[in-house]
Design an enzyme around this catalytic site. Structure first.
Site, PDB file in Angstrom:
ATOM      1  N   GLY A 247      -5.560   0.464  -8.219  1.00  0.00           N
ATOM      2  CA  GLY A 247      -6.833   0.817  -8.836  1.00  0.00           C
ATOM      3  C   GLY A 247      -7.063   2.269  -9.168  1.00  0.00           C
ATOM      4  O   GLY A 247      -8.026   2.584  -9.874  1.00  0.00           O
ATOM      5  N   GLU A 284      -0.755  -1.317  -3.989  1.00  0.00           N
ATOM      6  CA  GLU A 284      -0.308  -2.008  -5.215  1.00  0.00           C
ATOM      7  C   GLU A 284      -0.729  -1.212  -6.445  1.00  0.00           C
ATOM      8  O   GLU A 284      -1.514  -1.701  -7.255  1.00  0.00           O
ATOM      9  CB  GLU A 284      -0.965  -3.394  -5.285  1.00  0.00           C
ATOM     10  CG  GLU A 284      -0.787  -4.266  -4.071  1.00  0.00           C
ATOM     11  CD  GLU A 284      -1.782  -5.437  -4.036  1.00  0.00           C
ATOM     12  OE1 GLU A 284      -2.609  -5.588  -4.966  1.00  0.00           O
ATOM     13  OE2 GLU A 284      -1.733  -6.198  -3.059  1.00  0.00           O
ATOM     14  N   GLY A 286      -0.677   0.278 -10.128  1.00  0.00           N
ATOM     15  CA  GLY A 286      -0.072  -0.050 -11.412  1.00  0.00           C
ATOM     16  C   GLY A 286      -0.257   1.115 -12.370  1.00  0.00           C
ATOM     17  O   GLY A 286       0.624   1.948 -12.558  1.00  0.00           O
ATOM     18  N   ARG A 287      -1.469   1.189 -12.914  1.00  0.00           N
ATOM     19  CA  ARG A 287      -1.775   2.195 -13.938  1.00  0.00           C
ATOM     20  C   ARG A 287      -1.364   3.623 -13.535  1.00  0.00           C
ATOM     21  O   ARG A 287      -0.801   4.359 -14.333  1.00  0.00           O
ATOM     22  CB  ARG A 287      -3.286   2.173 -14.204  1.00  0.00           C
ATOM     23  CG  ARG A 287      -3.720   3.023 -15.378  1.00  0.00           C
ATOM     24  CD  ARG A 287      -5.248   3.178 -15.405  1.00  0.00           C
ATOM     25  NE  ARG A 287      -5.962   1.966 -15.147  1.00  0.00           N
ATOM     26  CZ  ARG A 287      -6.434   1.131 -16.092  1.00  0.00           C
ATOM     27  NH1 ARG A 287      -6.260   1.414 -17.358  1.00  0.00           N
ATOM     28  NH2 ARG A 287      -7.084   0.036 -15.753  1.00  0.00           N
ATOM     29  N   ARG A 323      -6.178  -2.198 -25.668  1.00  0.00           N
ATOM     30  CA  ARG A 323      -7.254  -1.719 -24.790  1.00  0.00           C
ATOM     31  C   ARG A 323      -8.514  -1.261 -25.535  1.00  0.00           C
ATOM     32  O   ARG A 323      -9.625  -1.539 -25.069  1.00  0.00           O
ATOM     33  CB  ARG A 323      -6.746  -0.622 -23.849  1.00  0.00           C
ATOM     34  CG  ARG A 323      -5.560  -1.094 -22.980  1.00  0.00           C
ATOM     35  CD  ARG A 323      -5.187  -0.106 -21.882  1.00  0.00           C
ATOM     36  NE  ARG A 323      -6.248  -0.005 -20.889  1.00  0.00           N
ATOM     37  CZ  ARG A 323      -7.097   0.985 -20.818  1.00  0.00           C
ATOM     38  NH1 ARG A 323      -7.000   1.994 -21.641  1.00  0.00           N
ATOM     39  NH2 ARG A 323      -8.051   0.971 -19.903  1.00  0.00           N
ATOM     40  N   CYS A 353      -5.966  -8.023 -39.376  1.00  0.00           N
ATOM     41  CA  CYS A 353      -7.150  -8.439 -40.124  1.00  0.00           C
ATOM     42  C   CYS A 353      -8.326  -8.754 -39.209  1.00  0.00           C
ATOM     43  O   CYS A 353      -8.720  -9.915 -39.055  1.00  0.00           O
ATOM     44  CB  CYS A 353      -6.805  -9.650 -40.977  1.00  0.00           C
ATOM     45  SG  CYS A 353      -5.448  -9.269 -42.059  1.00  0.00           S
ATOM     46  N   GLU A 354      -8.836  -7.738 -38.563  1.00  0.00           N
ATOM     47  CA  GLU A 354      -9.996  -7.861 -37.674  1.00  0.00           C
ATOM     48  C   GLU A 354     -10.686  -6.507 -37.671  1.00  0.00           C
ATOM     49  O   GLU A 354     -10.014  -5.475 -37.547  1.00  0.00           O
ATOM     50  CB  GLU A 354      -9.556  -8.091 -36.212  1.00  0.00           C
ATOM     51  CG  GLU A 354      -8.765  -9.322 -35.960  1.00  0.00           C
ATOM     52  CD  GLU A 354      -9.520 -10.339 -35.129  1.00  0.00           C
ATOM     53  OE1 GLU A 354     -10.713 -10.127 -34.830  1.00  0.00           O
ATOM     54  OE2 GLU A 354      -8.889 -11.343 -34.804  1.00  0.00           O
ATOM     55  N   TYR A 381      -0.812  -1.270 -19.334  1.00  0.00           N
ATOM     56  CA  TYR A 381      -1.626  -2.302 -19.965  1.00  0.00           C
ATOM     57  C   TYR A 381      -1.625  -2.179 -21.487  1.00  0.00           C
ATOM     58  O   TYR A 381      -2.637  -2.456 -22.133  1.00  0.00           O
ATOM     59  CB  TYR A 381      -3.057  -2.279 -19.407  1.00  0.00           C
ATOM     60  CG  TYR A 381      -3.095  -2.462 -17.904  1.00  0.00           C
ATOM     61  CD1 TYR A 381      -2.720  -3.675 -17.339  1.00  0.00           C
ATOM     62  CD2 TYR A 381      -3.458  -1.412 -17.049  1.00  0.00           C
ATOM     63  CE1 TYR A 381      -2.719  -3.839 -15.959  1.00  0.00           C
ATOM     64  CE2 TYR A 381      -3.464  -1.572 -15.672  1.00  0.00           C
ATOM     65  CZ  TYR A 381      -3.091  -2.793 -15.132  1.00  0.00           C
ATOM     66  OH  TYR A 381      -3.090  -2.961 -13.778  1.00  0.00           O
TER      67      TYR A 381
HETATM   68  N1  LLP Z   1      -3.414  -5.412  -7.431  1.00  0.00           N
HETATM   69  C1  LLP Z   1      -4.155  -6.391  -7.959  1.00  0.00           C
HETATM   70  C2  LLP Z   1      -4.411  -7.589  -7.158  1.00  0.00           C
HETATM   71  C3  LLP Z   1      -4.662  -6.270  -9.264  1.00  0.00           C
HETATM   72  O1  LLP Z   1      -5.415  -7.238  -9.765  1.00  0.00           O
HETATM   73  C4  LLP Z   1      -4.398  -5.108 -10.026  1.00  0.00           C
HETATM   74  C5  LLP Z   1      -4.891  -4.962 -11.394  1.00  0.00           C
HETATM   75  C6  LLP Z   1      -3.594  -4.109  -9.438  1.00  0.00           C
HETATM   76  C7  LLP Z   1      -3.140  -4.293  -8.136  1.00  0.00           C
HETATM   77  C8  LLP Z   1      -3.220  -2.848 -10.158  1.00  0.00           C
HETATM   78  O2  LLP Z   1      -4.346  -2.099 -10.494  1.00  0.00           O
HETATM   79  P1  LLP Z   1      -4.157  -0.641 -11.136  1.00  0.00           P
HETATM   80  O3  LLP Z   1      -3.529   0.236 -10.098  1.00  0.00           O
HETATM   81  O4  LLP Z   1      -3.276  -0.787 -12.317  1.00  0.00           O
HETATM   82  O5  LLP Z   1      -5.514  -0.223 -11.497  1.00  0.00           O
HETATM   83  N2  LLP Z   1      -5.993  -4.524 -18.322  1.00  0.00           N
HETATM   84  C9  LLP Z   1      -6.936  -3.622 -17.707  1.00  0.00           C
HETATM   85  C10 LLP Z   1      -6.652  -3.445 -16.233  1.00  0.00           C
HETATM   86  C11 LLP Z   1      -6.596  -4.736 -15.461  1.00  0.00           C
HETATM   87  C12 LLP Z   1      -6.262  -4.571 -14.005  1.00  0.00           C
HETATM   88  C13 LLP Z   1      -6.015  -5.880 -13.354  1.00  0.00           C
HETATM   89  N3  LLP Z   1      -5.625  -5.820 -11.982  1.00  0.00           N
HETATM   90  C14 LLP Z   1      -6.916  -2.309 -18.444  1.00  0.00           C
HETATM   91  O6  LLP Z   1      -6.181  -2.166 -19.413  1.00  0.00           O
HETATM   92  O7  LLP Z   1      -7.675  -1.381 -18.124  1.00  0.00           O
END
Ligand code: LLP
Length: 427
Positions: A247, A284, A286-287, A323, A353-354, A381
């Protein structure tokens, strides 16, 4: 020649007027491989990981890259080689990790809708932990494990009901969200899990949202999780790890999220004060590991001056960069080669086309047709959410490592897109 850095993207910079990824000229990559083209800086991925590793120095920890942010095989390979585990949310992601050389025991499986087939495959592969998201899932997973003669390692994803103060689509830890087991049902769920023969309780898990730029929600969630750990262990169910989810936000436009090491230093002050410092911690992210490690290079096709608005039509679109259309998200747009001359405000839009197919609004650009633009912070993402809408093949990807560049994904062709389809018989 002067070097100018870009906010939030430490391994992309200008030398004179030209944009570089590490030591490679971005314009050369675009000419060689075509556009739209995602360009990754490996050094950014490793630097982002290193910030977490500093925050956990001297602790028992595991970083499980949330691969939904970007599941391209070569990126997974970089993280696997750097010692990461992986947070997966589907059977498809499991196969990708295994194909990229990830170790099954370092995989955790999140998600509210795991199918029996996915559970079975994950058990057979020997994954490290299932993050269970509902009481019903406990029963199903138990059934699948018993049938296989196995015991499934689990943690329960708790919904701590903390407002992460982010976009409503990407906040996950509030009562109204579909994720996790409600705080006040948690003890009940753990008691049930501990009684089921096919499950082995390993830990506790939470994830409150994404693109969080404020440390407050994290500190609150940690207190609530530690309260629960005390209650669960008080009921005689030991928890070997605490998984605190992902997150952490990145800089898109003036955002100032805490650095990963600074955030975890703060969290550990609380954790240590409450006597949980020796526990195994998992995260966990990601981003924050990949978001600022990539740009998407796109070519300007047409300029359309208008009475109310000017449009700059580029060859990347909402299928490549979903996004903005989905979350009104902001991505900075920079020239790949700066040019002198007057700039004007443009809406940067794609060929789909949107009307929702926009990438940036009211951006000051001096661009001309044929110029390349870099859409910044495109590592998370974007490619993983890319689609084939309008029968557009997904973009190619190049990973830069120092002065070398590797194609890690070829551009999809129309034949690739039609491969699994069939015409009707006859005629
Ligand atoms: N763990 C779980 C259970 C999650 O659902 C997520 C993200 C993460 C870890 C990783 O979160 P991060 O560190 O990446 O914030 N598509 C959206 C973001 C969706 C996030 C979904 N869950 C965007 O482009 O902003």
């Amino acid at each position: 020649m002067t070097t100018t850095s870009l906010p939030g993207a430490p391994h992309f910079h200008y030398q004179g007027d030209e944009l570089f990824a590490e030591r490679v000229r971005v314009g050369d990559l675009a000419r060689r491989h075509g556009t739209p083209l995602f360009v990754y800086a490996k050094a950014s991925m490793l630097a982002a990981l290193a910030a977490y590793q500093r925050g956990f120095a001297g602790r028992d920890f595991r970083i499980c890259y949330a691969m939904k942010a970007n599941s391209s095989l070569a990126l997974l390979q970089v993280f696997a080689q750097a010692g990461c585990g992986f947070d997966i949310v589907s059977g498809g992601e499991l196969e990708r990790v295994l194909a990229a050389g990830g170790k099954p025991q370092d995989i955790i499986f999140s998600g509210v809708g795991k199918t029996r087939a996915e559970m079975k495959r994950a058990l057979e592969a020997g994954i490290g932990c299932f993050n269970v998201e509902s009481e019903a899932e406990l029963e199903v997973l138990n059934g699948v494990a018993v049938e296989l003669g196995q015991v499934a390692p689990i943690s329960i994803r708790v919904n701590p009901d903390v407002d992460p103060k982010t976009h409503p689509y990407i906040s996950t830890g509030l009562k109204g969200n579909k994720f996790g087991i409600a705080h006040d049902r948690t003890l009940h769920a753990y008691r049930r899990a501990a009684a089921l023969p096919g499950l082995r309780v390993e830990g506790i898990d939470c994830h409150i949202g994404s693109q969080i730029t404020d440390e407050g929600p994290y500190l609150d969630a940690m207190e609530r999780i530690l309260d629960l750990v005390q209650a669960i262990e008080g009921a005689g169910i030991p928890l070997h790890h605490i998984d605190f989810g992902g997150g952490l936000g990145i800089t898109y436009k003036g955002d100032a999220p805490p650095a990963a090491d600074a955030l975890w230093r703060k969290l550990f002050e609380r954790i240590d004060a409450r006597g949980f410092g020796q526990r195994r911690f998992m995260i966990e992210p990601g981003r924050s590991l990949v978001g600022n490690a990539a740009i998407c290079v796109t070519e300007v096709l047409y300029l359309k001056p208008g009475e109310h608005k000017n449009f700059c039509v580029v060859d990347a679109a909402m299928n490549d960069l979903p996004r903005p259309a989905m979350y009104q998200a902001f991505h900075a747009i920079e020239p790949v080669a700066k040019r002198s001359g007057n700039s004007s405000p443009y809406d940067v839009v794609g060929p789909v086309c949107e009307s929702g197919d926009w990438i940036g609004r009211d951006r000051e650009l001096a661009a001309q047709p044929g110029d390349f633009l870099a859409v910044m912070s495109a590592g998370a993402y974007c490619m993983s959410m890319a689609s084939n809408y309008n029968t557009r093949g997904r973009a190619a990807e190049v990973l830069v490592d120092g002065d070398r560049a590797f194609v890690i994904r070829e551009r999809e062709t129309p034949a690739d897109l039609m491969r699994v389809e069939k015409l009707l018989p006859g005629a």
